[in-house]
Design an enzyme around this catalytic site. Structure first.
Site, short mmCIF file in Angstrom:
data_model
loop_
_atom_site.label_atom_id
_atom_site.label_comp_id
_atom_site.label_asym_id
_atom_site.label_seq_id
_atom_site.Cartn_x
_atom_site.Cartn_y
_atom_site.Cartn_z
CE LYS A 124 -4.25 -2.03 1.48
NZ LYS A 124 -3.83 -3.45 1.59
C1 LIG Z 1 -4.46 -4.58 0.93
C2 LIG Z 1 -3.67 -5.81 0.79
C3 LIG Z 1 -4.00 -6.83 -0.15
C4 LIG Z 1 -5.24 -6.76 -1.01
O1 LIG Z 1 -5.15 -5.80 -2.03
P1 LIG Z 1 -6.48 -5.25 -2.75
O2 LIG Z 1 -6.01 -4.14 -3.60
O3 LIG Z 1 -7.39 -4.80 -1.64
O4 LIG Z 1 -7.06 -6.38 -3.51
C5 LIG Z 1 -3.16 -7.93 -0.26
N1 LIG Z 1 -2.06 -8.05 0.52
C6 LIG Z 1 -1.72 -7.11 1.44
C7 LIG Z 1 -0.52 -7.33 2.27
C8 LIG Z 1 -2.50 -5.96 1.60
O5 LIG Z 1 -2.15 -5.04 2.52
#
Ligand SMILES: *Cc1c(COP(=O)(O)O)cnc(C)c1O
Length: 476
Positions: free
Chosen positions: A115
Site C-alpha cells: 500500500k
Molecule cells: C491490501 C492488501 C492486499 C489486497 O489488495 P487489494 O487491492 O485490496 O485487492 C493484499 N495483501 C496485502 C498485504 C495488503 O495489505
C-alpha cells in the site's frame, strides 16, 4: 485532455486534480478515466531501457494530463519514490523464484506493505494540489491493520494534510500497533476506541454523513477507491512487463493476492492500455472474487460470514473496486450498472456472464488458497528457494502454481504484497521459527505510544468523541 466520469452516471466530467481530492463521486459511484490511454509495443520497447521513475512519469502523465506541470510532476514522483524510502532504485524489484517466474516485490516501502507504493504518491500529489489551491485536508479513516500505518507514514511531515485514524484497541498485531502508535508527528492522530473494527468504520461513516461538519473541517479520505491509488499501481505492472517481456507476441501472467480488488484492477487497467496480460485473481477463504470469476456470481458476505484468516488484509465482505471492472462489463452504461447495484443491495448478489472477449489483451483466472495451503506453501517455497514469503503473497503463489497450466506458458510474476516479518505467527506456524523485527523498525521499540484512547464501544459515541478531537486539532 484526460477527463474522469462516475460509474453511476453523474452529469459532466472532472479533471485529475478534482478526482484526486474528491475520492468517491457525490452520486456514490467511482471515478474512472473517460477512456484508457493506449501504449503501443514501440512505447514498451522504449521503456525497457527506462528507470522505474521514468516509466512512472510517462504513465502518470497520461492520467494526470495538464493538471500538474511536468517539472512539478517529476519532483512529486521523485519524492514519493525516494530510493531511501523503498530500499532500492528499482522501487519494485523482481526476484527470480523458479524458471520463468519472478516475485514482483511491492513491499519494500516504509511500512513493508504494497500500500506504500500508492499512498506515498497520493500524499505527495495531494500536498502539492492543496498548496496550489491554498487549501487543507483532514483525512479521516478506520483501519484494522496495514492501511492505517501506510496512510499515516505517507501523511507525516506534509504541510497541508492531517490524518485522524481510528483503530480498534488491542486488535492489531503487536508489529502493526508499533508501526502506527509510535509515529511521532504533529500531523498524525491515532484515535483508539474500545470497539472493534466495524465500530470504527461505522463511526467514520457517521462523521462523513454530517455534511456540514465535513465541509467545515475539510474532511477527506485516502481509501482504496481513490483513482490515484489505482493509477500508481498501474505503473509497477508496466514496469514488470518491460522487464520480463521481450517480444510483442508474449503474454505476461500476473498472480495477485486480492481483497478489495484494487491491485488486480490495476493489472487489468494495464491490460486495457494494450499490454497483453493474464491476471490471476487469488483469494483466501473469503472468496467473493473467485466465486465471481469462476461461477459468474457476485455475492457480498454478511459481516459474520467473513472468515478470519492468516492474510487479514484480504478478509473482505465485498470488493470496493469491483464496480470499476463491472462498469466496463456493462459497456460503460451507468443505468445498467445502477440496476446491478440495486440488485446487490436488495438481494445481496447478482449473476453475470463474464465477457472474456477473445481479442481482448487482458484475461482473468481465479482461485482460492485455504489457510492450511498457505502454511504449506510458505514452507514449500522456503525449502526450495530459501525465500520467506508472507501469507498474502503465499495465497497468490499457491493459486498461481495451481492455475499456471490453464494459460499459455509465458513469463510470470507473483505480486509480493507484504514482508513476512509483519506476520510472525504465520511464519512461525509454517517454518517453526520467529522472524526478527526488521532493522529499520528496531528504534521504535524503545519509543512511547502516541494514542488518544476513546473509552466507548458504541459507534455514535465514538463518532461524537472523534468529532470533538478533530475540531480541536484540524488544520484550517
Ligand atoms: C491490501 C492488501 C492486499 C489486497 O489488495 P487489494 O487491492 O485490496 O485487492 C493484499 N495483501 C496485502 C498485504 C495488503 O495489505
Amino acid at each position: 485532455m484526460m477527463r474522469y466520469i462516475s460509474t453511476r452516471g453523474q452529469d459532466g466530467s472532472l479533471s485529475f486534480n478534482d478526482v484526486l481530492l474528491a475520492g468517491l463521486a457525490p452520486d456514490g459511484g467511482l471515478y474512472v478515466p473517460e477512456e484508457y490511454p493506449q501504449l503501443a509495443w514501440k512505447h514498451v520497447k522504449l521503456m525497457q531501457g527506462w528507470s522505474y521513475h521514468q516509466i512512472a512519469f510517462h504513465i502518470i502523465k497520461l492520467f494526470v494530463g495538464d493538471d500538474i506541470n511536468d517539472a512539478a510532476l517529476r519532483t512529486i514522483i521523485n519524492k514519493a519514490y525516494d530510493p531511501r524510502l523503498f530500499g532500492s532504485l528499482d522501487i519494485t524489484p523482481i526476484q527470480p523464484l523458479s524458471r520463468g517466474v519472478g516475485l514482483l516485490k511491492l513491499s519494500n516501502g516504509p511500512t513493508l506493505a504494497f500500500k506504500d507504493v500508492a499512498l506515498q504518491l497520493l500524499a505527495n500529489l495531494m500536498d502539492y494540489v492543496l498548496e496550489e489551491r491554498d487549501e487543507y485536508l483532514n483525512i479521516l479513516g478506520a483501519t484494522s491493520g496495514d492501511t492505517g500505518s501506510a496512510a499515516e507514514e505517507a501523511v507525516r511531515g506534509r504541510k497541508r494534510l492531517r490524518i485522524f485514524m481510528l483503530s480498534p484497541y488491542g486488535r492489531m498485531t503487536p508489529f502493526q500497533q508499533m508501526q502506527m502508535y509510535r509515529i511521532n508527528d504533529p500531523s498524525v492522530f491515532n484515535l483508539v476506541p474500545d470497539g472493534n473494527f466495524d465500530d470504527c468504520q461505522s463511526a467514520v461513516k457517521l462523521v462523513n454523513a454530517d455534511a456540514d461538519f465535513k465541509k467545515k473541517y475539510s474532511i477527506g479520505a485516502v481509501n482504496s477507491i481513490n483513482w490515484a491509488r489505482i493509477m500508481a499501481q498501474v505503473v509497477y505492472y508496466v514496469y514488470g512487463y518491460t522487464r520480463v517481456i521481450t517480444s510483442p507476441h508474449q503474454r505476461l501472467t500476473v498472480s495477485v493476492p486480492s481483497g478489495n480488488f484494487g491491485n488486480a484492477l490495476a493489472a487489468y487497467v494495464a491490460g486495457k492500455m494494450g499490454l497483453k496480460i493474464d491476471v490471476i485473481v487469488a483469494t483466501n477463504e473469503n472468496d467473493v472474487l473467485t466465486e465471481f470469476f469462476n461461477e459468474g456470481r457476485y455475492r457480498i458476505r454478511k459481516g459474520d460470514e467473513v472468515i478470519k484468516t492468516q492474510s487479514p488484509s484480504m478478509d473482505i465482505a465485498s470488493a470496493s473496486n469491483f464496480e470499476r471492472f463491472m462498469f466496463d462489463q456493462v459497456d460503460r452504461d451507468p443505468q445498467r450498472l445502477k440496476k446491478l447495484w440495486e440488485e446487490l443491495s436488495t438481494k445481496g448478489e447478482f449473476s453475470w456472464n463474464i465477457q472474456n472477449e477473445p481479442n481482448s489483451t487482458v484475461r482473468f483466472r481465479s482461485g482460492t488458497a485455504t489457510d492450511d495451503e498457505v502454511t504449506k506453501t510458505i514452507k514449500l517455497i522456503f525449502d526450495r528457494t530459501g525465500l520467506i514469503i508472507d501469507p498474502h503473497t503465499a495465497v497468490a503463489a499457491k493459486v498461481f502454481y495451481d492455475r499456471q497450466g490453464s494459460f499459455n506458458k509465458g513469463p510470470s510474476l507473483i505480486a509480493e504484497t507484504a514482508q513476512p516479518a509483519k506476520f510472525e505467527d504465520a511464519i512461525e506456524r509454517a517454518l517453526g521459527f520467529k522472524m526478527m523485527i526488521p532493522e529499520a523498525y528496531r528504534h521504535l521499540e524503545g519509543s512511547d505510544e502516541r494514542i488518544i484512547r476513546i473509552n466507548e464501544t458504541d459507534s455514535v459515541a465514538i463518532a461524537n468523541t472523534a468529532k470533538a478531537i478533530i475540531e480541536a486539532n484540524v488544520r484550517k
